[in-house]
Every structure is written in structure tokens, then in C-alpha cells.
Design a protein around this motif. Structure first.
Motif, PDB file in Angstrom:
ATOM      1  N   ASP A   1       0.841  -1.200   0.000  1.00 48.08           N
ATOM      2  CA  ASP A   1       0.000   0.000   0.000  1.00 48.08           C
ATOM      3  C   ASP A   1       0.881   1.257   0.000  1.00 48.08           C
ATOM      4  O   ASP A   1       1.790   1.399   0.815  1.00 48.08           O
ATOM      5  CB  ASP A   1      -0.889  -0.007   1.253  1.00 48.08           C
ATOM      6  N   LYS A   2       0.595   2.178  -0.911  1.00 50.21           N
ATOM      7  CA  LYS A   2       1.401   3.395  -1.039  1.00 50.21           C
ATOM      8  C   LYS A   2       1.373   4.238   0.240  1.00 50.21           C
ATOM      9  O   LYS A   2       2.333   4.957   0.532  1.00 50.21           O
ATOM     10  CB  LYS A   2       0.898   4.233  -2.218  1.00 50.21           C
ATOM     11  N   LYS A   3       0.282   4.141   0.988  1.00 46.01           N
ATOM     12  CA  LYS A   3       0.182   4.898   2.244  1.00 46.01           C
ATOM     13  C   LYS A   3       1.204   4.397   3.257  1.00 46.01           C
ATOM     14  O   LYS A   3       1.840   5.192   3.963  1.00 46.01           O
ATOM     15  CB  LYS A   3      -1.236   4.766   2.814  1.00 46.01           C
ATOM     16  N   ILE A   4       1.380   3.072   3.318  1.00 45.65           N
ATOM     17  CA  ILE A   4       2.368   2.491   4.227  1.00 45.65           C
ATOM     18  C   ILE A   4       3.769   2.922   3.831  1.00 45.65           C
ATOM     19  O   ILE A   4       4.589   3.319   4.668  1.00 45.65           O
ATOM     20  CB  ILE A   4       2.275   0.957   4.227  1.00 45.65           C
ATOM     21  N   ILE A   5       4.058   2.884   2.536  1.00 43.14           N
ATOM     22  CA  ILE A   5       5.370   3.292   2.029  1.00 43.14           C
ATOM     23  C   ILE A   5       5.633   4.757   2.355  1.00 43.14           C
ATOM     24  O   ILE A   5       6.728   5.128   2.808  1.00 43.14           O
ATOM     25  CB  ILE A   5       5.464   3.079   0.500  1.00 43.14           C
ATOM     26  N   ALA A   6       4.635   5.597   2.135  1.00 38.28           N
ATOM     27  CA  ALA A   6       4.786   7.035   2.375  1.00 38.28           C
ATOM     28  C   ALA A   6       5.068   7.321   3.851  1.00 38.28           C
ATOM     29  O   ALA A   6       5.939   8.145   4.183  1.00 38.28           O
ATOM     30  CB  ALA A   6       3.525   7.771   1.929  1.00 38.28           C
ATOM     31  N   GLU A   7       4.350   6.635   4.735  1.00 41.01           N
ATOM     32  CA  GLU A   7       4.520   6.870   6.174  1.00 41.01           C
ATOM     33  C   GLU A   7       5.889   6.402   6.659  1.00 41.01           C
ATOM     34  O   GLU A   7       6.564   7.111   7.418  1.00 41.01           O
ATOM     35  CB  GLU A   7       3.410   6.153   6.948  1.00 41.01           C
ATOM     36  N   THR A   8       6.302   5.222   6.230  1.00 36.43           N
ATOM     37  CA  THR A   8       7.598   4.692   6.666  1.00 36.43           C
ATOM     38  C   THR A   8       8.753   5.480   6.057  1.00 36.43           C
ATOM     39  O   THR A   8       9.766   5.704   6.724  1.00 36.43           O
ATOM     40  CB  THR A   8       7.726   3.195   6.303  1.00 36.43           C
ATOM     41  N   ASP A   9       8.604   5.915   4.823  1.00 37.82           N
ATOM     42  CA  ASP A   9       9.650   6.712   4.184  1.00 37.82           C
ATOM     43  C   ASP A   9       9.801   8.073   4.864  1.00 37.82           C
ATOM     44  O   ASP A   9      10.916   8.581   5.022  1.00 37.82           O
ATOM     45  CB  ASP A   9       9.336   6.918   2.696  1.00 37.82           C
TER      46      ASP A   9
END
Length: 208
Positions: free
Chosen positions: A120-128
């Protein structure tokens, strides 16, 4: 009088009576309430089952990416740390994280066909975003000459986040393999936490 009594009898028979089988009758209402309760109950059960499956995958994926990002930070800044004790603790932390992410990745691939590009792009965005913030803070600490203190503080904080994430995942999962690897990681991280949270540059200088 007989005629009047006859008329009174007809009037009494013509009066409306309560409908025994009306929509709001007690029996109908009870049946309706029972039906609603049963539907809601099964809805909750199905929601819990589906929520656990989705929750486990999401929590596991987030934990894996968080671990990988923190490992990258450790590899970048550990060599720059002055304290030999802190470098040793950092190496131990990196070892624990490496073992955890390896086993966790194997589990996610086997059960959910995990692929980073499918996350999920949201997970990637938050962790990044968290990774970039941590990197920026440590870079600034290095420039200002107080990397050891900030690094220890940040790693203690990262460990506290890992402990919370692993605890939540253990509560969610019903899989013994995942639960076992998380408990092993949790115990190791819990033992390492004081080495970072109690770190003191003054004590290190005196010891060296």
C-alpha cells in the motif's frame, strides 16, 4: 328494550379490536429484535475474522519496512559513532533486526505473496517519511558533534516503536510460527533497550 339491547350488541361487535398479528405486536417485535441481534452478531464475527487477516498482513508489512529502514540508518551512522560500547550495542541491535526481518519476510512471502511493489502506497509514504526524518536528525547531530548522544536516544526510541508494533502483531496473529519469531525478537529488543536509553557520554569517557 330488546331492540335497544340488540343495537348495543351490534355496536360492541363493530368496535375495532387490537390486531394480534400487527407489525408492532409483542411476538413480532421479539422476532424482529432477535433477527437484528443475530445479523449484527454474525457481522461482528465476520468482521473480526477479516480484520485479523488484513490486520496481520498490514502490521507485518509495516514492521518489516520499518526494520529495513532502521537497519539502513544503523549501517550508515554506526561507523561514525565514537563510543565503542555504543557501537557494540548498535551492532547487536542490527543483528536482531536482520534476523527478524529475514524470518518475517519469509512468512509474509509464503502466506501473502509479499512483494514490495505491491505494498500500500500509504504504508510506504509513512515509513519513508519517518526514515527521512530520522536520517535528517542524525545527520544534523553528526555535524554538530553530538552524534553519540542523539544516536543512542533515537535508537532507544526506535526500539520502543518496534516493541509496540511487535506486541500489537502478536495480539493480532493466530499463527504460532509468526508468534514465536516475534517473541524472540521482542525479548532481544527488550534486553537491548537499556543499553541505549541509559547511555551516557560521560560514563563512556570515564571508562575509556
Amino acid at each position: 328494550m330488546e331492540g335497544q339491547e340488540y343495537l348495543n350488541q351490534l355496536a360492541a361487535e363493530a368496535r375495532p379490536t387490537k390486531q394480534k398479528n400487527g407489525l408492532l405486536s409483542s411476538k413480532t417485535l421479539i422476532v424482529l429484535l432477535i433477527t437484528v441481534v443475530v445479523v449484527v452478531f454474525f457481522g461482528i464475527i465476520i468482521g473480526i475474522i477479516n480484520g485479523n487477516k488484513g490486520g496481520e498482513q498490514k502490521l507485518g508489512t509495516t514492521l518489516k519496512i520499518h526494520i529495513d529502514n532502521t537497519s539502513a540508518i544503523i549501517q550508515a551512522y554506526q561507523p561514525k559513532v565514537k563510543s565503542s560500547d555504543l557501537r557494540s550495542s548498535s551492532a547487536s541491535l542490527n543483528s536482531v533486526l536482520s534476523n527478524t526481518t529475514r524470518e518475517l519476510t519469509d512468512y509474509l512471502v509464503e502466506k501473502y505473496d509479499f512483494k514490495l511493489k505491491k505494498v500500500d502506497k500509504k504504508i510506504i509514504a509513512e515509513t519513508d517519511a519517518a526514515f527521512e526524518e530520522l536520517d535528517a536528525e542524525l545527520f544534523e547531530a553528526k555535524i554538530n558533534g553530538n552524534l553519540d548522544r542523539i544516536y543512542a536516544h533515537k535508537m532507544a526510541y526506535e526500539i520502543s516503536l518496534f516493541l509496540a508494533e511487535e506486541s500489537k502483531l502478536m495480539e493480532t496473529t493466530k499463527n504460532e510460527t509468526l508468534d514465536e519469531l516475534l517473541k524472540k525478537s521482542y525479548d532481544s529488543l527488550e534486553n537491548l533497550y537499556p543499553k541505549f536509553s541509559d547511555f551516557s557520554e560521560t560514563k563512556t569517557i570515564r571508562k575509556e
